[in-house]
Design a protein around this motif. Structure first.
Motif, PDB file in Angstrom:
ATOM      1  N   LEU A 258     -31.023  34.724  51.977  1.00  0.00           N
ATOM      2  CA  LEU A 258     -30.411  34.064  53.124  1.00  0.00           C
ATOM      3  C   LEU A 258     -30.095  32.599  52.824  1.00  0.00           C
ATOM      4  CD1 LEU A 258     -32.584  35.570  56.005  1.00  0.00           C
ATOM      5  CD2 LEU A 258     -30.226  36.168  55.395  1.00  0.00           C
ATOM      6  N   LYS A 259     -31.010  31.908  52.153  1.00  0.00           N
ATOM      7  CA  LYS A 259     -30.793  30.490  51.835  1.00  0.00           C
ATOM      8  C   LYS A 259     -29.672  30.319  50.815  1.00  0.00           C
ATOM      9  CE  LYS A 259     -32.874  27.429  53.124  1.00  0.00           C
ATOM     10  NZ  LYS A 259     -32.636  26.530  54.286  1.00  0.00           N
ATOM     11  N   THR A 260     -29.597  31.222  49.847  1.00  0.00           N
ATOM     12  CA  THR A 260     -28.514  31.146  48.863  1.00  0.00           C
ATOM     13  C   THR A 260     -27.177  31.431  49.528  1.00  0.00           C
ATOM     14  OG1 THR A 260     -30.042  31.923  47.143  1.00  0.00           O
ATOM     15  CG2 THR A 260     -27.695  31.997  46.633  1.00  0.00           C
ATOM     16  N   ARG A 261     -27.176  32.397  50.454  1.00  0.00           N
ATOM     17  CA  ARG A 261     -25.955  32.701  51.207  1.00  0.00           C
ATOM     18  C   ARG A 261     -25.542  31.503  52.049  1.00  0.00           C
ATOM     19  NH1 ARG A 261     -21.820  33.077  52.849  1.00  0.00           N
ATOM     20  NH2 ARG A 261     -20.741  34.716  54.030  1.00  0.00           N
ATOM     21  N   ALA A 262     -26.514  30.801  52.627  1.00  0.00           N
ATOM     22  CA  ALA A 262     -26.201  29.638  53.470  1.00  0.00           C
ATOM     23  C   ALA A 262     -25.550  28.517  52.670  1.00  0.00           C
ATOM     24  CB  ALA A 262     -27.476  29.133  54.145  1.00  0.00           C
ATOM     25  N   GLN A 263     -25.911  28.400  51.383  1.00  0.00           N
ATOM     26  CA  GLN A 263     -25.318  27.348  50.553  1.00  0.00           C
ATOM     27  C   GLN A 263     -23.813  27.514  50.406  1.00  0.00           C
ATOM     28  OE1 GLN A 263     -27.334  26.081  46.903  1.00  0.00           O
ATOM     29  NE2 GLN A 263     -28.986  27.463  47.456  1.00  0.00           N
ATOM     30  N   LEU A 264     -23.349  28.761  50.402  1.00  0.00           N
ATOM     31  CA  LEU A 264     -21.917  29.014  50.242  1.00  0.00           C
ATOM     32  C   LEU A 264     -21.122  28.631  51.481  1.00  0.00           C
ATOM     33  CD1 LEU A 264     -21.979  32.461  48.403  1.00  0.00           C
ATOM     34  CD2 LEU A 264     -21.373  30.256  47.439  1.00  0.00           C
ATOM     35  N   THR A 265     -21.794  28.555  52.632  1.00  0.00           N
ATOM     36  CA  THR A 265     -21.120  28.190  53.876  1.00  0.00           C
ATOM     37  C   THR A 265     -21.361  26.736  54.259  1.00  0.00           C
ATOM     38  OG1 THR A 265     -23.026  28.955  55.175  1.00  0.00           O
ATOM     39  CG2 THR A 265     -21.272  30.546  54.735  1.00  0.00           C
ATOM     40  N   ASN A 266     -22.134  26.033  53.421  1.00  0.00           N
ATOM     41  CA  ASN A 266     -22.413  24.618  53.678  1.00  0.00           C
ATOM     42  C   ASN A 266     -21.195  23.785  53.285  1.00  0.00           C
ATOM     43  OD1 ASN A 266     -23.352  21.899  53.601  1.00  0.00           O
ATOM     44  ND2 ASN A 266     -25.447  22.628  53.324  1.00  0.00           N
ATOM     45  N   LYS A 267     -20.582  23.112  54.250  1.00  0.00           N
ATOM     46  CA  LYS A 267     -19.356  22.356  53.984  1.00  0.00           C
ATOM     47  C   LYS A 267     -19.592  21.201  53.014  1.00  0.00           C
ATOM     48  CE  LYS A 267     -17.210  23.467  58.421  1.00  0.00           C
ATOM     49  NZ  LYS A 267     -16.625  22.937  59.677  1.00  0.00           N
ATOM     50  N   ILE A 268     -20.777  20.610  53.060  1.00  0.00           N
ATOM     51  CA  ILE A 268     -21.072  19.479  52.179  1.00  0.00           C
ATOM     52  C   ILE A 268     -21.124  19.931  50.736  1.00  0.00           C
ATOM     53  CG2 ILE A 268     -22.785  17.703  51.612  1.00  0.00           C
ATOM     54  CD1 ILE A 268     -23.598  17.705  54.539  1.00  0.00           C
ATOM     55  N   LEU A 269     -21.685  21.134  50.508  1.00  0.00           N
ATOM     56  CA  LEU A 269     -21.841  21.638  49.141  1.00  0.00           C
ATOM     57  C   LEU A 269     -20.728  22.614  48.766  1.00  0.00           C
ATOM     58  CD1 LEU A 269     -25.683  22.353  49.286  1.00  0.00           C
ATOM     59  CD2 LEU A 269     -24.566  20.343  48.312  1.00  0.00           C
ATOM     60  N   HIS A 270     -19.688  22.676  49.614  1.00  0.00           N
ATOM     61  CA  HIS A 270     -18.696  23.737  49.450  1.00  0.00           C
ATOM     62  C   HIS A 270     -17.991  23.709  48.102  1.00  0.00           C
ATOM     63  CE1 HIS A 270     -16.232  26.959  50.894  1.00  0.00           C
ATOM     64  NE2 HIS A 270     -15.118  26.297  50.581  1.00  0.00           N
ATOM     65  N   PHE A 271     -17.765  22.489  47.576  1.00  0.00           N
ATOM     66  CA  PHE A 271     -17.022  22.401  46.321  1.00  0.00           C
ATOM     67  C   PHE A 271     -17.915  22.047  45.130  1.00  0.00           C
ATOM     68  CE2 PHE A 271     -13.905  21.472  49.670  1.00  0.00           C
ATOM     69  CZ  PHE A 271     -12.991  22.455  49.387  1.00  0.00           C
TER      70      PHE A 271
ATOM     71  N   ASN B 157     -20.398  23.230  42.343  1.00  0.00           N
ATOM     72  CA  ASN B 157     -20.960  24.355  41.588  1.00  0.00           C
ATOM     73  C   ASN B 157     -20.797  25.693  42.319  1.00  0.00           C
ATOM     74  OD1 ASN B 157     -21.929  22.550  39.578  1.00  0.00           O
ATOM     75  ND2 ASN B 157     -23.723  22.127  40.848  1.00  0.00           N
ATOM     76  N   MET B 158     -19.638  25.916  42.892  1.00  0.00           N
ATOM     77  CA  MET B 158     -19.434  27.142  43.673  1.00  0.00           C
ATOM     78  C   MET B 158     -19.555  28.397  42.817  1.00  0.00           C
ATOM     79  SD  MET B 158     -19.233  26.498  46.795  1.00  0.00           S
ATOM     80  CE  MET B 158     -18.656  28.092  47.355  1.00  0.00           C
ATOM     81  N   ASN B 159     -19.105  28.306  41.582  1.00  0.00           N
ATOM     82  CA  ASN B 159     -19.178  29.470  40.698  1.00  0.00           C
ATOM     83  C   ASN B 159     -20.629  29.866  40.435  1.00  0.00           C
ATOM     84  OD1 ASN B 159     -17.996  31.474  39.022  1.00  0.00           O
ATOM     85  ND2 ASN B 159     -18.530  30.255  37.223  1.00  0.00           N
ATOM     86  N   GLU B 160     -21.480  28.860  40.163  1.00  0.00           N
ATOM     87  CA  GLU B 160     -22.902  29.123  39.932  1.00  0.00           C
ATOM     88  C   GLU B 160     -23.567  29.662  41.184  1.00  0.00           C
ATOM     89  OE1 GLU B 160     -25.055  29.099  37.319  1.00  0.00           O
ATOM     90  OE2 GLU B 160     -23.204  29.021  36.163  1.00  0.00           O
ATOM     91  N   LYS B 161     -23.171  29.131  42.335  1.00  0.00           N
ATOM     92  CA  LYS B 161     -23.769  29.589  43.593  1.00  0.00           C
ATOM     93  C   LYS B 161     -23.406  31.046  43.879  1.00  0.00           C
ATOM     94  CE  LYS B 161     -24.346  25.174  45.967  1.00  0.00           C
ATOM     95  NZ  LYS B 161     -24.292  24.359  44.760  1.00  0.00           N
ATOM     96  N   ARG B 162     -22.162  31.413  43.568  1.00  0.00           N
ATOM     97  CA  ARG B 162     -21.760  32.807  43.766  1.00  0.00           C
ATOM     98  C   ARG B 162     -22.543  33.733  42.840  1.00  0.00           C
ATOM     99  NH1 ARG B 162     -16.439  30.424  44.135  1.00  0.00           N
ATOM    100  NH2 ARG B 162     -15.674  30.538  46.289  1.00  0.00           N
ATOM    101  N   LYS B 163     -22.729  33.291  41.582  1.00  0.00           N
ATOM    102  CA  LYS B 163     -23.518  34.090  40.638  1.00  0.00           C
ATOM    103  C   LYS B 163     -24.957  34.229  41.120  1.00  0.00           C
ATOM    104  CE  LYS B 163     -20.917  32.911  36.432  1.00  0.00           C
ATOM    105  NZ  LYS B 163     -21.006  32.221  35.114  1.00  0.00           N
ATOM    106  N   ALA B 164     -25.514  33.115  41.618  1.00  0.00           N
ATOM    107  CA  ALA B 164     -26.894  33.157  42.117  1.00  0.00           C
ATOM    108  C   ALA B 164     -27.012  34.088  43.314  1.00  0.00           C
ATOM    109  CB  ALA B 164     -27.352  31.749  42.495  1.00  0.00           C
ATOM    110  N   LEU B 165     -26.016  34.034  44.215  1.00  0.00           N
ATOM    111  CA  LEU B 165     -26.042  34.906  45.381  1.00  0.00           C
ATOM    112  C   LEU B 165     -25.952  36.366  44.957  1.00  0.00           C
ATOM    113  CD1 LEU B 165     -26.028  35.319  48.435  1.00  0.00           C
ATOM    114  CD2 LEU B 165     -23.534  35.094  48.368  1.00  0.00           C
ATOM    115  N   ARG B 166     -25.080  36.653  43.991  1.00  0.00           N
ATOM    116  CA  ARG B 166     -24.934  38.024  43.499  1.00  0.00           C
ATOM    117  C   ARG B 166     -26.246  38.525  42.908  1.00  0.00           C
ATOM    118  NH1 ARG B 166     -20.278  37.349  40.742  1.00  0.00           N
ATOM    119  NH2 ARG B 166     -21.270  37.096  38.718  1.00  0.00           N
TER     120      ARG B 166
END
Length: 322
Positions: free
Chosen positions: A201-214, A216-225
């Motif tokens: 849930l916390k990793t998913r929330a990072q992808l919707t965080n506007k402050i962190l939106h741009f 390391n998005m690629n790493e965040k998507r990999k982490a969420l996966r």
């Protein structure tokens, strides 16, 4: 409410179920986890990718897979001609695999979540930390799983031909048994499922965080996966077993006396064990579809093998022409 004296339960189907399941699992599980160990060991320099935990996860799966031929033999022939120690060892390896897999899935989720949230911590992390944590996990899980075969050694003697599902269970008083059940369910199910769900849930929330939106998005998507795959494996393989096991133990302790519940729980128990064993085949999906380095390494090794075979074939054809 019916009493258990008048409550019959048919369990003969479990022999066919277990033997069929283990036959299906054995070859894919052996090949997939052997390749996974080989490839993952070449990626140990990727210290922020939970590679060490993945190696230990594949080793836990291999330990269980290597015991499957003996299980297949027993459930096919309905007799155990080997030593009792070997029976209990195979029984022990099943639980060792289950709980080691649960803990390593939890650690993989935690590490990817933490390192994605705090990249600087990932840079300072040492590989020996993961090795130390893994060593501690094996010691703690190894000792914690000892009661499982010990409790199922009732009635074993030099002339015994029973094993696995046909092993008797030692009689325990209700209070100690409930204490052991509570600890097992908390440490082996409730805490890991809570941690994995939190990381997802916390990793998913990072992808919707506007402050962190741009950032390391690629790493965040990999982490969420990765953490989503860990959660899916956990819920598919281990949640049914632990939910059912709680009621299964209450039935064995004669706490639950309803005949319908008795039949449902005992009938579903073999299916839940089979689902738990399927993690040996499903865990390699975690490595391949969530670790780009693993995928690239598999492709690279595959290309090397194909090139080698083509060169060998061309060499033979050239020699034949000469």
């Amino acid at each position: 409410m019916a009493t258990l004296q008048n409550c019959s339960h048919v369990s003969d189907f479990q022999y066919t179920l277990y033997s069929s399941t283990y036959i299906i699992i054995f070859i894919p599980g052996l090949l997939a986890n052997s390749v996974a160990c080989w490839v993952l060991c070449s990626l140990t320099s990727k210290k922020n990718k939970a590679i060490i935990f993945m190696i230990n996860l594949s080793l836990a799966d291999l330990a269980h897979v290597l015991s499957l031929p003996l299980r297949i033999y027993y459930y096919t022939n309905h007799t155990w001609p080997f030593k009792n120690f070997l029976c209990l060892m195979c029984f022990y390896l099943k639980y060792l695999n289950m709980y080691a897999s649960i803990i390593f899935l939890m650690l993989i989720s935690v590490q990817r979540y933490v390192f994605t949230t705090n990249p600087f911590r990932a840079k300072d992390w040492k590989r020996r930390y993961d090795i130390t944590i893994s060593f501690v996990v094996w010691i703690v899980v190894g000792l914690s799983c000892l009661p499982f075969p010990l409790l199922r050694s009732s009635g074993l003697n030099n002339t015994s031909t029973a094993c696995f599902a046909d092993l008797g269970m030692k009689t325990l008083s209700v209070v100690p048994a409930l204490c052991m059940l509570t600890v097992a369910e908390l440490a082996g199910f409730i805490i890991p499922v809570t941690v994995i769900a939190f990381c997802t849930l916390k990793t998913r929330a990072q992808l919707t965080n506007k402050i962190l939106h741009f950032q390391n998005m690629n790493e965040k998507r990999k982490a969420l996966r990765l953490v989503v795959t860990c959660a899916a494996l956990f819920f598919v393989c281990f949640a049914p077993y632990h939910i059912n096991f709680f009621f299964y133990m209450l039935i064995n302790l004669n706490v639950i006396k309803n005949c319908t519940v008795h039949k449902v729980i005992l009938t579903f128990h073999p299916f839940s064990i089979c689902l738990a064993s399927f993690n040996c085949c499903l865990d390699p999906i975690l490595y391949y579809f969530t670790a780009s380095e693993f995928k690239n390494e598999v492709v690279r090794h595959g290309s090397t093998v194909i090139r080698g075979r083509l060169m060998s074939r061309e060499s033979r054809e050239s020699s034949f022409k000469e």
